[in-house]
Scaffold this motif. Structure first.
Motif, PDB file in Angstrom:
ATOM      1  N   MET A   1     -97.743  47.679  33.808  1.00  0.00           N
ATOM      2  CA  MET A   1     -98.485  47.807  32.879  1.00  0.00           C
ATOM      3  C   MET A   1     -97.930  47.273  31.696  1.00  0.00           C
ATOM      4  N   VAL A   2     -98.345  46.285  30.967  1.00  0.00           N
ATOM      5  CA  VAL A   2     -97.861  45.351  29.716  1.00  0.00           C
ATOM      6  C   VAL A   2     -97.877  46.502  28.373  1.00  0.00           C
ATOM      7  N   TYR A   3     -96.724  46.488  27.788  1.00  0.00           N
ATOM      8  CA  TYR A   3     -96.768  47.460  26.709  1.00  0.00           C
ATOM      9  C   TYR A   3     -97.449  46.649  25.454  1.00  0.00           C
ATOM     10  N   ASP A   4     -98.386  47.573  25.136  1.00  0.00           N
ATOM     11  CA  ASP A   4     -99.451  46.705  23.824  1.00  0.00           C
ATOM     12  C   ASP A   4     -98.931  47.535  22.780  1.00  0.00           C
ATOM     13  N   ARG A   5     -98.301  46.811  21.849  1.00  0.00           N
ATOM     14  CA  ARG A   5     -97.912  47.651  20.550  1.00  0.00           C
ATOM     15  C   ARG A   5     -99.131  47.978  19.762  1.00  0.00           C
ATOM     16  N   GLU A   6    -100.143  47.259  19.577  1.00  0.00           N
ATOM     17  CA  GLU A   6    -101.481  47.402  18.815  1.00  0.00           C
ATOM     18  C   GLU A   6    -101.941  48.794  19.382  1.00  0.00           C
ATOM     19  N   ARG A   7    -102.066  48.878  20.477  1.00  0.00           N
ATOM     20  CA  ARG A   7    -102.716  50.123  21.435  1.00  0.00           C
ATOM     21  C   ARG A   7    -101.842  51.215  21.080  1.00  0.00           C
ATOM     22  N   GLU A   8    -100.449  51.119  20.992  1.00  0.00           N
ATOM     23  CA  GLU A   8     -99.537  52.204  20.649  1.00  0.00           C
ATOM     24  C   GLU A   8     -99.934  52.747  19.264  1.00  0.00           C
ATOM     25  N   ARG A   9    -100.055  51.801  18.454  1.00  0.00           N
ATOM     26  CA  ARG A   9    -100.382  52.116  16.982  1.00  0.00           C
ATOM     27  C   ARG A   9    -101.579  52.950  16.889  1.00  0.00           C
ATOM     28  N   ARG A  10    -102.580  52.300  17.324  1.00  0.00           N
ATOM     29  CA  ARG A  10    -103.972  53.150  17.359  1.00  0.00           C
ATOM     30  C   ARG A  10    -103.794  54.491  18.012  1.00  0.00           C
ATOM     31  N   ASN A  11    -103.182  54.644  19.013  1.00  0.00           N
ATOM     32  CA  ASN A  11    -102.869  56.007  19.766  1.00  0.00           C
ATOM     33  C   ASN A  11    -102.107  56.878  18.757  1.00  0.00           C
ATOM     34  N   ASP A  12    -100.951  56.516  18.149  1.00  0.00           N
ATOM     35  CA  ASP A  12    -100.283  57.304  17.113  1.00  0.00           C
ATOM     36  C   ASP A  12    -101.160  57.735  16.148  1.00  0.00           C
ATOM     37  N   ARG A  31    -107.823  63.524  24.629  1.00  0.00           N
ATOM     38  CA  ARG A  31    -107.975  62.814  25.871  1.00  0.00           C
ATOM     39  C   ARG A  31    -107.998  61.347  25.793  1.00  0.00           C
ATOM     40  N   LYS A  32    -107.757  60.642  26.796  1.00  0.00           N
ATOM     41  CA  LYS A  32    -107.723  59.180  27.244  1.00  0.00           C
ATOM     42  C   LYS A  32    -109.163  59.080  27.526  1.00  0.00           C
ATOM     43  N   THR A  33    -109.752  57.822  26.937  1.00  0.00           N
ATOM     44  CA  THR A  33    -111.262  57.562  27.210  1.00  0.00           C
ATOM     45  C   THR A  33    -111.090  56.794  28.494  1.00  0.00           C
ATOM     46  N   SER A  34    -112.516  56.359  28.983  1.00  0.00           N
ATOM     47  CA  SER A  34    -112.569  55.761  30.110  1.00  0.00           C
ATOM     48  C   SER A  34    -111.655  54.201  30.252  1.00  0.00           C
ATOM     49  N   THR A  35    -111.676  53.613  28.828  1.00  0.00           N
ATOM     50  CA  THR A  35    -110.728  52.694  28.717  1.00  0.00           C
ATOM     51  C   THR A  35    -109.424  52.621  28.462  1.00  0.00           C
ATOM     52  N   GLY A  36    -109.043  54.007  28.607  1.00  0.00           N
ATOM     53  CA  GLY A  36    -107.311  54.239  28.235  1.00  0.00           C
ATOM     54  C   GLY A  36    -106.999  54.386  26.967  1.00  0.00           C
ATOM     55  N   GLU A  37    -107.923  54.382  25.967  1.00  0.00           N
ATOM     56  CA  GLU A  37    -107.540  54.637  24.624  1.00  0.00           C
ATOM     57  C   GLU A  37    -107.528  56.173  24.409  1.00  0.00           C
ATOM     58  N   LEU A  38    -106.612  56.643  23.410  1.00  0.00           N
ATOM     59  CA  LEU A  38    -106.754  58.050  23.021  1.00  0.00           C
ATOM     60  C   LEU A  38    -107.708  58.191  22.021  1.00  0.00           C
ATOM     61  N   HIS A  39    -108.466  59.388  22.299  1.00  0.00           N
ATOM     62  CA  HIS A  39    -109.450  59.781  21.519  1.00  0.00           C
ATOM     63  C   HIS A  39    -109.280  61.366  21.266  1.00  0.00           C
ATOM     64  N   SER A  40    -109.665  61.832  20.152  1.00  0.00           N
ATOM     65  CA  SER A  40    -109.626  63.422  19.773  1.00  0.00           C
ATOM     66  C   SER A  40    -111.134  63.831  19.720  1.00  0.00           C
ATOM     67  N   TYR A  41    -111.503  64.523  20.649  1.00  0.00           N
ATOM     68  CA  TYR A  41    -112.825  64.868  20.819  1.00  0.00           C
ATOM     69  C   TYR A  41    -113.065  66.377  20.315  1.00  0.00           C
ATOM     70  N   PRO A  42    -114.217  66.589  19.720  1.00  0.00           N
ATOM     71  CA  PRO A  42    -114.463  68.016  19.301  1.00  0.00           C
ATOM     72  C   PRO A  42    -114.634  68.885  20.405  1.00  0.00           C
ATOM     73  N   LEU A 143     -95.225  60.752  17.636  1.00  0.00           N
ATOM     74  CA  LEU A 143     -95.380  59.226  16.850  1.00  0.00           C
ATOM     75  C   LEU A 143     -94.046  58.453  16.973  1.00  0.00           C
ATOM     76  N   GLY A 144     -94.292  57.244  17.487  1.00  0.00           N
ATOM     77  CA  GLY A 144     -93.353  56.086  17.733  1.00  0.00           C
ATOM     78  C   GLY A 144     -92.816  56.274  19.135  1.00  0.00           C
ATOM     79  N   GLN A 145     -93.176  57.134  19.968  1.00  0.00           N
ATOM     80  CA  GLN A 145     -92.612  57.024  21.322  1.00  0.00           C
ATOM     81  C   GLN A 145     -93.721  56.136  22.103  1.00  0.00           C
ATOM     82  N   LYS A 146     -93.107  55.409  23.064  1.00  0.00           N
ATOM     83  CA  LYS A 146     -93.693  54.685  24.038  1.00  0.00           C
ATOM     84  C   LYS A 146     -94.242  55.387  25.260  1.00  0.00           C
ATOM     85  N   THR A 147     -95.489  55.227  25.293  1.00  0.00           N
ATOM     86  CA  THR A 147     -96.126  55.916  26.389  1.00  0.00           C
ATOM     87  C   THR A 147     -96.923  54.950  27.297  1.00  0.00           C
ATOM     88  N   ASP A 148     -97.202  55.086  28.518  1.00  0.00           N
ATOM     89  CA  ASP A 148     -98.000  54.559  29.602  1.00  0.00           C
ATOM     90  C   ASP A 148     -99.268  54.527  29.822  1.00  0.00           C
TER      91      ASP A 148
END
Length: 148
Positions: A1-12, A31-42, A143-148
């Motif tokens: 998997m390629v490290y995506d800096r922009e996705r990491e910023r959005r996840n942070d 939770r992660k969404t079906s596309t792999g992004e983080l999302h905070s669900y009620p 915050l700031g740590q690399k996640t896969d």
């Protein structure tokens, strides 16, 4: 998997907002969404989590199908339990165990299906993305740590 800096910023950003909401007393699920992004669900937007409790069904209607089959098994087990009464014998007490188990699973599957249906409708109404399977390891999300 390629490290995506922009996705990491959005996840942070999502993780920071999630921590603020939880600190304010809101019931939230990260939770992660079906596309792999983080999302905070009620809390009301999460029905059941596939993979937790070994449930491999991913939709409300799939769990509804399981509830129907469990209901049919319950009906069969009641007939099995009461069948000997028609021949003047005592009930088949071993069938009572099957009746109790299948009846409990019928209710459990129905309740999961109902909750997932309601959560799906809320996500559609609010425009939230579909959650993916599994949970997020919060320990890796500082915050700031690399996640896969």
């Amino acid at each position: 998997m390629v490290y995506d800096r922009e996705r990491e910023r959005r996840n942070d950003t999502v993780y920071a907002e999630h921590k603020r909401a939880v600190a304010a007393g809101e019931k939230r699920v990260l939770r992660k969404t079906s596309t792999g992004e983080l999302h905070s669900y009620p809390g009301d937007e999460i029905g059941f989590t596939p993979g937790r409790g070994h449930a491999q069904v991913r939709t409300w209607w799939g769990m509804g199908i399981l509830a129907v089959f469990a209901g049919l098994l319950t009906a069969f087990s009641v007939v099995l339990f009461l069948g000997p009464l028609g021949r003047g014998e005592s009930p088949f007490w071993g069938g009572l165990f099957l009746t109790a188990l299948s009846g409990a699973f019928t209710y459990y599957a129905y309740a999961l299906s109902r909750d997932e249906y309601r959560a799906t409708q809320l996500r559609k109404r609010r425009g939230s993305p579909k959650p993916g399977a599994g949970n997020v390891d919060i320990d890796l999300l500082e915050l700031g740590q690399k996640t896969d």
